[in-house]
Design a protein around this motif. Structure first.
Motif, PDB file in Angstrom:
ATOM      1  N   TRP A 262       0.843  -1.201   0.000  1.00  0.00           N
ATOM      2  CA  TRP A 262       0.000   0.000   0.000  1.00  0.00           C
ATOM      3  C   TRP A 262       0.875   1.246   0.000  1.00  0.00           C
TER       4      TRP A 262
ATOM      5  N   ALA B 122       2.223   1.751  -3.404  1.00  0.00           N
ATOM      6  CA  ALA B 122       1.183   2.337  -4.258  1.00  0.00           C
ATOM      7  C   ALA B 122       1.029   3.828  -3.968  1.00  0.00           C
ATOM      8  N   TYR B 123       1.095   4.194  -2.694  1.00  0.00           N
ATOM      9  CA  TYR B 123       0.993   5.597  -2.293  1.00  0.00           C
ATOM     10  C   TYR B 123       2.101   6.420  -2.957  1.00  0.00           C
TER      11      TYR B 123
ATOM     12  N   CYS C  82      -2.791   7.330  -2.049  1.00  0.00           N
ATOM     13  CA  CYS C  82      -3.566   6.119  -2.323  1.00  0.00           C
ATOM     14  C   CYS C  82      -4.459   5.805  -1.116  1.00  0.00           C
TER      15      CYS C  82
ATOM     16  N   PHE D 167      -6.353   1.734  -3.380  1.00  0.00           N
ATOM     17  CA  PHE D 167      -5.554   0.528  -3.163  1.00  0.00           C
ATOM     18  C   PHE D 167      -6.285  -0.709  -3.679  1.00  0.00           C
TER      19      PHE D 167
END
Length: 190
Positions: free
Chosen positions: A67, A70-71, A77, A82
């Motif tokens: 996560w 992804a952020y 995110c 997510f």
């Protein structure tokens, strides 16, 4: 559905999409349609099994380190983002998915992520695998209004994770991010 069969279907769709299989930002993204085509050749019950397995696969990626990756990649995110990121990560194929779940910093080696770090076009996330899967279910003879009920019935009794797994840190803490995701930090942090 056997996990090898499941990933085989994703792989077949990726092969059909060819060299345009890795970027969800294309205006005429061919991969969702290719996945629908691959699944529509199955029986409706098999398509439901595919959907249940998809939930299991994306749940395996419900991890803080991924996560936070992804952020960093997406410049932020949240929960929905997510979910989209994990669905899109599935569409990158078994090898990329498995490697990213185990070592999120490996995402720095994907040409798509490198392009994104330079501000060029590109996107990993995909709004929902449910769309192409449901379309395949209908094309295979299943009732559109019965898809979600069939998936819920097949998925009944499975325990869902409440919180993401793995170590968490503040993704806006540049030092912590460099420590945990050094390759991605080198690409995305100024």
């Amino acid at each position: 559905m056997d996990i090898n069969e499941w990933w085989g279907l994703v792989g077949r769709a990726r092969e059909a999409a060819g060299d345009r299989a890795d970027d969800r930002d294309l205006p005429d993204d061919p991969l969702p349609g290719a996945l629908t085509d691959a699944l529509a050749a199955l029986e409706p019950a098999q398509i439901v099994d595919f959907a249940v397995t998809a939930y299991e696969v994306t749940a395996s990626a419900y991890r803080w380190p991924l996560w936070n990756a992804a952020y960093l990649i997406e410049g932020g995110c949240g929960d929905d983002g997510f979910m989209d990121f994990r669905d899109g990560l599935v569409l990158l194929g078994r090898e990329a998915f498995t490697r990213a779940v185990a070592h999120p910093d490996s995402l720095a080696g994907l040409p798509l992520v490198v392009r994104m770090s330079r501000g060029e076009s590109g996107w990993i996330g995909y709004e929902s695998l449910d769309g192409p899967v449901k379309e395949a279910y209908v094309r295979a003879g299943g009732a559109a209004d019965g898809f979600h009920a069939a998936v819920e019935a097949a998925d009944r009794g499975r325990i869902r994770a409440g919180e993401p797994g793995g170590e968490n840190w503040d993704p806006e803490d540049a030092d912590a991010t460099r420590l945990h995701l050094p390759r991605l930090a080198a690409l995305f942090q100024a």
